[in-house]
Scaffold this active site. Structure first.
Site, PDB file in Angstrom:
ATOM      1  N   TYR A 163      37.895  49.673  36.442  1.00 35.57           N
ATOM      2  CA  TYR A 163      37.541  48.770  35.342  1.00 35.57           C
ATOM      3  C   TYR A 163      37.530  47.297  35.707  1.00 35.57           C
ATOM      4  O   TYR A 163      36.579  46.584  35.407  1.00 35.57           O
ATOM      5  CB  TYR A 163      38.507  48.997  34.174  1.00 35.57           C
ATOM      6  CG  TYR A 163      38.333  48.026  33.014  1.00 35.57           C
ATOM      7  CD1 TYR A 163      37.332  48.222  32.070  1.00 35.57           C
ATOM      8  CD2 TYR A 163      39.169  46.923  32.870  1.00 35.57           C
ATOM      9  CE1 TYR A 163      37.165  47.346  31.009  1.00 35.57           C
ATOM     10  CE2 TYR A 163      39.007  46.039  31.815  1.00 35.57           C
ATOM     11  CZ  TYR A 163      38.007  46.255  30.893  1.00 35.57           C
ATOM     12  OH  TYR A 163      37.838  45.384  29.851  1.00 35.57           O
ATOM     13  N   GLY A 211      40.340  37.310  33.473  1.00 31.65           N
ATOM     14  CA  GLY A 211      41.253  36.656  32.542  1.00 31.65           C
ATOM     15  C   GLY A 211      40.522  35.720  31.624  1.00 31.65           C
ATOM     16  O   GLY A 211      39.774  34.853  32.086  1.00 31.65           O
ATOM     17  N   ASN A 240      48.679  36.191  40.731  1.00 34.36           N
ATOM     18  CA  ASN A 240      48.124  37.365  40.060  1.00 34.36           C
ATOM     19  C   ASN A 240      49.063  38.530  40.314  1.00 34.36           C
ATOM     20  O   ASN A 240      49.301  38.904  41.455  1.00 34.36           O
ATOM     21  CB  ASN A 240      46.723  37.686  40.629  1.00 34.36           C
ATOM     22  CG  ASN A 240      46.151  38.976  40.063  1.00 34.36           C
ATOM     23  OD1 ASN A 240      46.493  39.393  38.962  1.00 34.36           O
ATOM     24  ND2 ASN A 240      45.282  39.616  40.826  1.00 34.36           N
ATOM     25  N   GLY A 241      49.603  39.111  39.247  1.00 35.91           N
ATOM     26  CA  GLY A 241      50.521  40.232  39.379  1.00 35.91           C
ATOM     27  C   GLY A 241      51.702  40.077  38.442  1.00 35.91           C
ATOM     28  O   GLY A 241      51.707  39.231  37.541  1.00 35.91           O
ATOM     29  N   CYS A 266      44.902  38.633  36.555  1.00 37.27           N
ATOM     30  CA  CYS A 266      44.434  37.252  36.649  1.00 37.27           C
ATOM     31  C   CYS A 266      43.476  37.134  37.822  1.00 37.27           C
ATOM     32  O   CYS A 266      43.354  38.035  38.645  1.00 37.27           O
ATOM     33  CB  CYS A 266      45.612  36.290  36.849  1.00 37.27           C
ATOM     34  SG  CYS A 266      46.849  36.340  35.532  1.00 37.27           S
TER      35      CYS A 266
END
Length: 495
Positions: free
Chosen positions: A258, A28, A101-102, A2
């Site tokens: 990426y 996201g 985020n995670g 995210c």
């Protein structure tokens, strides 16, 4: 994976958070949300979809205030329902809105603990709601006459003791300010910046440095592993607190391969420079294994692999050419749900320039190979465009294991490299030759950017889980939840 942002400004932050989320959209595509505050109220708009689809003029008018947070979601735990879009909110104590985020690896145990011991009700399956309630409970346990940064420091210390896994968090408390913190390994990225205005200093926190710079702020520092930073609105102050927990700093290596934008600097490492070094190392391996290779042209798979592909072409002495034109209106296929959707999207997303393939020995370079869907289709397209031979090079090692720290790597059996040799993968994707980056070379490509970072979270390549709490049973349950059939059923239930 995210993207999160928080801004404490001297003027309304709604449009600036919107703009920053568009910069983080690559992190996201499933849902987006913004929460702002003015006085004692929190104003919230969130929905499934990309940033440009979730927010309309009427929403922006309602998002008032000089303090706010935003989130773009790519679901990894829970479902894709609108209820689980972030920011999430809890009204006690003080009112806290949070973006995360995670992924928490002990979320199930914490859910039971929150209900049985903390007497807290959870309304979704999201581990982010678990994290929010742990933070709220740790704050509510304290005897507080007037909320101060030290109370948040103590609350996050308690959260660190209870929560395992990866988390980069931005939270907002009405009338008080921003609270940001990062897990003790620093797996997921988080950084902050500031700028001076005629009315005073403004602060921004974001997942990537590019979001800070694109928003007109100056990058200051990363949020350190295990650190909590409190930005107080009353005095425009910044208060930092970090204890040495004796835990190794281990940022996610796949970020550099990426996920992150190449123009970001994460934990002191330039993503762009690291990808150049990936290309250098990959070219060296190609020359070792195929010293007499006959490659006429090196073609990147847009966009993430372009930087590495340029270096490969330079070192092996082949032409570099753009052989595929990308449709910018198709999202990142890696984070699309469903194999059929991903396969169809590859054809819609990329179109070959036949002149660059016809009667040539082609080397295609991609950042990584996960399911194999994209590279199989691209190799087929290259052959249809007239290539004599098609070789394939991955700037990352084989992805053999699922990720548990915030990247929705599919179930292990859906990973093309899981349990297969390089020769077997080569046959399945239809390449004349296949070469992968070595893991040590990949680590080195990042470490050269910041020698103080010696360890990385690289479980998708190595099968080693840095938090030490990931069992075979946990992975089996994860696989059951993450395979494409399970996702289809979950999406139908939430539709």
């Amino acid at each position: 994976m995210c993207g999160i942002v928080g801004i404490m400004g001297t003027e309304p932050v709604n449009t600036r958070i919107y703009d920053t989320l568009t910069v983080l959209q690559h992190r996201g595509q499933d849902a987006a949300g913004i929460a702002t505050t003015a006085g004692s109220r929190i104003f919230l708009q969130k929905d499934n979809g990309m940033v440009k689809d979730v927010f309309r003029t009427r929403h922006m008018r309602e998002l008032v205030g000089n303090l706010g947070i935003g989130h773009v979601r790519y679901p990894t735990a829970g479902s894709s329902s609108t209820d689980e879009a972030q920011p999430l909110y809890v009204n006690s104590p003080y009112g806290i809105a949070l973006g995360h985020n995670g992924t928490l690896t002990n979320a199930d145990a914490l859910k039971q603990e929150l209900f049985a011991l903390d007497r807290r009700h959870l309304n979704t399956n999201s581990d982010s709601e678990v994290l929010l309630n742990v933070l709220a409970h740790e704050l509510s346990k304290q005897s507080i006459e007037q909320l101060e940064p030290k109370h948040l420091f103590q609350a996050v210390e308690g959260l660190h003791r209870r929560c395992r896994g990866a988390y980069a968090v931005v939270a907002m408390i009405p009338g008080f300010g921003l609270v940001v913190f990062r897990d003790q390994h620093g797996i997921r990225p988080l950084c902050y910046g500031h700028r001076e205005t005629s009315a005073g200093r403004e602060y921004i926190v974001a997942s990537e440095s590019v979001a800070i710079e694109a928003s007109g702020f100056t990058f200051v520092d990363n949020v350190q592993p295990g650190e909590v930073i409190v930005f107080t609105a009353a005095d425009q102050g910044i208060h930092r607190h970090c204890l040495d927990h004796g835990v190794t700093h281990a940022p996610c290596l796949f970020e550099y391969v990426y996920f992150a934008r190449p123009d970001s600097i994460m934990d002191g490492i330039s993503v762009y420079k690291s990808r150049l070094r990936m290309g250098d190392a990959l070219a060296a391996k190609i020359l070792r294994e195929r010293p007499n290779q006959e490659i006429d042209v090196v073609i990147p798979v847009p966009d993430t692999s372009r930087t590495a592909a340029i270096q490969v072409a330079y070192h092996i002495g082949a032409k570099f050419r753009e052989g595929f034109i990308k449709n910018r209106y198709i999202g990142r296929t890696f984070i699309m749900p469903g194999q059929a959707v991903r396969k169809k999207s590859v054809r819609q997303k990329l179109n070959p320039i036949s002149l660059e393939f016809r009667d040539k020995n082609v080397l295609l370079v991609d950042d990584s190979i996960v399911r194999g869907t994209t590279c199989r289709e691209i190799i087929r397209m290259a052959r249809q465009a007239g290539a004599k031979t098609v070789s394939f090079a991955s700037a990352a090692p084989p992805v053999r294991y699922p990720n548990v720290y915030g990247i929705d790597m599919p179930a292990a059996h859906e990973l093309i490299a899981h349990g297969r040799s390089i020769e077997e993968i080569q046959e399945r994707i239809g390449a004349d030759w296949l070469v992968y980056q070595d893991l040590e070379d990949l680590r080195r490509a990042a470490t050269e950017g910041n020698p103080s970072v010696q360890t990385y979270e690289d479980c998708v390549f190595s099968g080693r889980y840095i938090t030490g709490d990931v069992s075979e049973g946990y992975l089996a349950a994860l696989e059951a939840a993450r395979n494409d059939n399970s996702k289809k059923e979950r999406d139908l239930e939430s539709a």
